[in-house]
Design a protein around this motif. Structure first.
Motif, PDB file in Angstrom:
ATOM      1  N   TYR A 106     -30.735  -2.287 -45.764  1.00  0.00           N
ATOM      2  CA  TYR A 106     -31.109  -1.277 -46.705  1.00  0.00           C
ATOM      3  C   TYR A 106     -30.388  -1.610 -48.204  1.00  0.00           C
ATOM      4  N   PRO A 107     -31.245  -0.823 -49.274  1.00  0.00           N
ATOM      5  CA  PRO A 107     -30.843  -1.083 -50.560  1.00  0.00           C
ATOM      6  C   PRO A 107     -29.700  -0.178 -50.800  1.00  0.00           C
ATOM      7  N   THR A 108     -28.503  -0.784 -51.616  1.00  0.00           N
ATOM      8  CA  THR A 108     -27.353   0.093 -51.956  1.00  0.00           C
ATOM      9  C   THR A 108     -27.748   0.500 -53.311  1.00  0.00           C
ATOM     10  N   TYR A 109     -27.020   1.729 -53.806  1.00  0.00           N
ATOM     11  CA  TYR A 109     -26.870   2.259 -55.205  1.00  0.00           C
ATOM     12  C   TYR A 109     -26.326   0.991 -56.125  1.00  0.00           C
ATOM     13  N   TYR A 110     -25.304   0.340 -55.589  1.00  0.00           N
ATOM     14  CA  TYR A 110     -24.805  -0.927 -56.518  1.00  0.00           C
ATOM     15  C   TYR A 110     -25.812  -1.961 -56.404  1.00  0.00           C
ATOM     16  N   GLY A 111     -26.865  -2.136 -55.856  1.00  0.00           N
ATOM     17  CA  GLY A 111     -27.967  -3.335 -55.977  1.00  0.00           C
ATOM     18  C   GLY A 111     -27.708  -4.365 -54.855  1.00  0.00           C
ATOM     19  N   GLN A 112     -27.070  -3.986 -53.912  1.00  0.00           N
ATOM     20  CA  GLN A 112     -27.161  -5.009 -52.711  1.00  0.00           C
ATOM     21  C   GLN A 112     -27.868  -4.668 -51.612  1.00  0.00           C
ATOM     22  N   TRP A 113     -28.660  -5.667 -51.028  1.00  0.00           N
ATOM     23  CA  TRP A 113     -29.071  -5.412 -49.781  1.00  0.00           C
ATOM     24  C   TRP A 113     -28.340  -5.530 -48.531  1.00  0.00           C
ATOM     25  N   GLN A 114     -27.923  -4.757 -47.581  1.00  0.00           N
ATOM     26  CA  GLN A 114     -26.921  -5.069 -46.697  1.00  0.00           C
ATOM     27  C   GLN A 114     -27.340  -4.399 -45.127  1.00  0.00           C
ATOM     28  N   ALA A 115     -26.818  -4.567 -44.151  1.00  0.00           N
ATOM     29  CA  ALA A 115     -26.884  -4.148 -43.010  1.00  0.00           C
ATOM     30  C   ALA A 115     -25.329  -3.960 -42.671  1.00  0.00           C
ATOM     31  N   VAL A 116     -25.062  -2.848 -41.635  1.00  0.00           N
ATOM     32  CA  VAL A 116     -23.911  -2.472 -41.156  1.00  0.00           C
ATOM     33  C   VAL A 116     -23.949  -2.573 -39.646  1.00  0.00           C
ATOM     34  N   LEU A 117     -23.251  -3.529 -39.126  1.00  0.00           N
ATOM     35  CA  LEU A 117     -23.141  -3.807 -37.742  1.00  0.00           C
ATOM     36  C   LEU A 117     -21.830  -3.850 -36.900  1.00  0.00           C
ATOM     37  N   GLU A 118     -22.086  -3.831 -35.721  1.00  0.00           N
ATOM     38  CA  GLU A 118     -20.978  -3.982 -34.807  1.00  0.00           C
ATOM     39  C   GLU A 118     -21.101  -5.313 -34.161  1.00  0.00           C
ATOM     40  N   ASP A 119     -19.906  -6.019 -33.742  1.00  0.00           N
ATOM     41  CA  ASP A 119     -19.779  -7.049 -32.968  1.00  0.00           C
ATOM     42  C   ASP A 119     -19.652  -6.622 -31.445  1.00  0.00           C
ATOM     43  N   PRO A 120     -20.065  -7.467 -30.643  1.00  0.00           N
ATOM     44  CA  PRO A 120     -19.784  -7.128 -29.190  1.00  0.00           C
ATOM     45  C   PRO A 120     -18.637  -6.551 -28.892  1.00  0.00           C
ATOM     46  N   GLU A 121     -17.521  -6.553 -29.272  1.00  0.00           N
ATOM     47  CA  GLU A 121     -16.332  -5.755 -28.981  1.00  0.00           C
ATOM     48  C   GLU A 121     -16.339  -4.406 -29.799  1.00  0.00           C
ATOM     49  N   GLY A 122     -17.256  -4.137 -30.693  1.00  0.00           N
ATOM     50  CA  GLY A 122     -17.231  -2.741 -31.337  1.00  0.00           C
ATOM     51  C   GLY A 122     -16.473  -2.806 -32.701  1.00  0.00           C
ATOM     52  N   ASN A 123     -16.136  -4.127 -33.162  1.00  0.00           N
ATOM     53  CA  ASN A 123     -15.642  -4.283 -34.499  1.00  0.00           C
ATOM     54  C   ASN A 123     -16.857  -4.223 -35.408  1.00  0.00           C
ATOM     55  N   VAL A 124     -16.607  -3.289 -36.534  1.00  0.00           N
ATOM     56  CA  VAL A 124     -17.662  -3.150 -37.644  1.00  0.00           C
ATOM     57  C   VAL A 124     -17.367  -4.304 -38.619  1.00  0.00           C
ATOM     58  N   PHE A 125     -18.649  -4.693 -39.011  1.00  0.00           N
ATOM     59  CA  PHE A 125     -18.859  -5.634 -40.199  1.00  0.00           C
ATOM     60  C   PHE A 125     -20.187  -5.392 -40.940  1.00  0.00           C
ATOM     61  N   ARG A 126     -20.189  -5.812 -42.144  1.00  0.00           N
ATOM     62  CA  ARG A 126     -21.473  -5.872 -42.952  1.00  0.00           C
ATOM     63  C   ARG A 126     -21.975  -7.321 -43.173  1.00  0.00           C
ATOM     64  N   VAL A 127     -23.164  -7.454 -43.263  1.00  0.00           N
ATOM     65  CA  VAL A 127     -23.720  -8.625 -43.990  1.00  0.00           C
ATOM     66  C   VAL A 127     -24.793  -8.025 -45.195  1.00  0.00           C
ATOM     67  N   ALA A 128     -24.431  -8.796 -46.370  1.00  0.00           N
ATOM     68  CA  ALA A 128     -25.015  -8.075 -47.645  1.00  0.00           C
ATOM     69  C   ALA A 128     -25.238  -9.492 -48.354  1.00  0.00           C
TER      70      ALA A 128
END
Length: 143
Positions: A106-128
């Motif tokens: 999705y687009p952010t208000y600060y001009g990045q394209w990103q996705a919010v994810l969890e790894d298989p152990e439930g740790n949160v991370f983003r790719v942007a």
């Protein structure tokens, strides 16, 4: 300066494999130990510590308890990629590798394209990435 970011994990082999496949990064073999695996690229190392690291770091009292559910999110890495299509591909690849998509891409208000994810152990991370796909506008700053 070089950033080393570490996750305390239940299965360091599986976590190293997940992120290595997701990001196409090699293992930092020189850093390997019985309780540590890492991926490395210029400027950073992404490490995966096994349970004995809690004691080594004097963090035994902060270790998640079995059966307590997902711990609160207090930190997360953002993995900056080169272009919106790379973010889309990484989000698809993460879910195919056993991760979970929480939001986006999705687009952010600060001009990045990103996705919010969890790894298989439930740790949160983003790719942007910096920049948006053609034709996508920045949304307004949330109130």
């Amino acid at each position: 300066m070089k950033l080393w970011f570490h996750l305390l994990c239940r299965d360091i082999e599986a976590q190293c494999g997940f992120y290595g496949a997701l990001l196409a990064l090699p293992e930092a073999v020189a850093s390997r130990s019985p309780i540590y695996r890492a991926l490395e690229a210029p400027g950073f190392q992404f490490g995966f510590n096994a349970a004995p690291a809690y004691a080594l770091l004097a963090l035994e009292d902060r270790r998640p308890q079995a059966g307590a559910g997902a711990p609160p999110v207090v930190a997360y890495p953002t993995l900056m990629l080169d272009a919106p299509h790379a973010v889309d591909a990484a989000a698809r690849r993460a879910t195919a590798l056993g991760g979970r998509l929480r939001k986006g891409p999705y687009p952010t208000y600060y001009g990045q394209w990103q996705a919010v994810l969890e790894d298989p152990e439930g740790n949160v991370f983003r790719v942007a990435c910096i920049g948006l796909p053609d034709g996508v506008e920045r949304p307004a700053l949330p109130a």
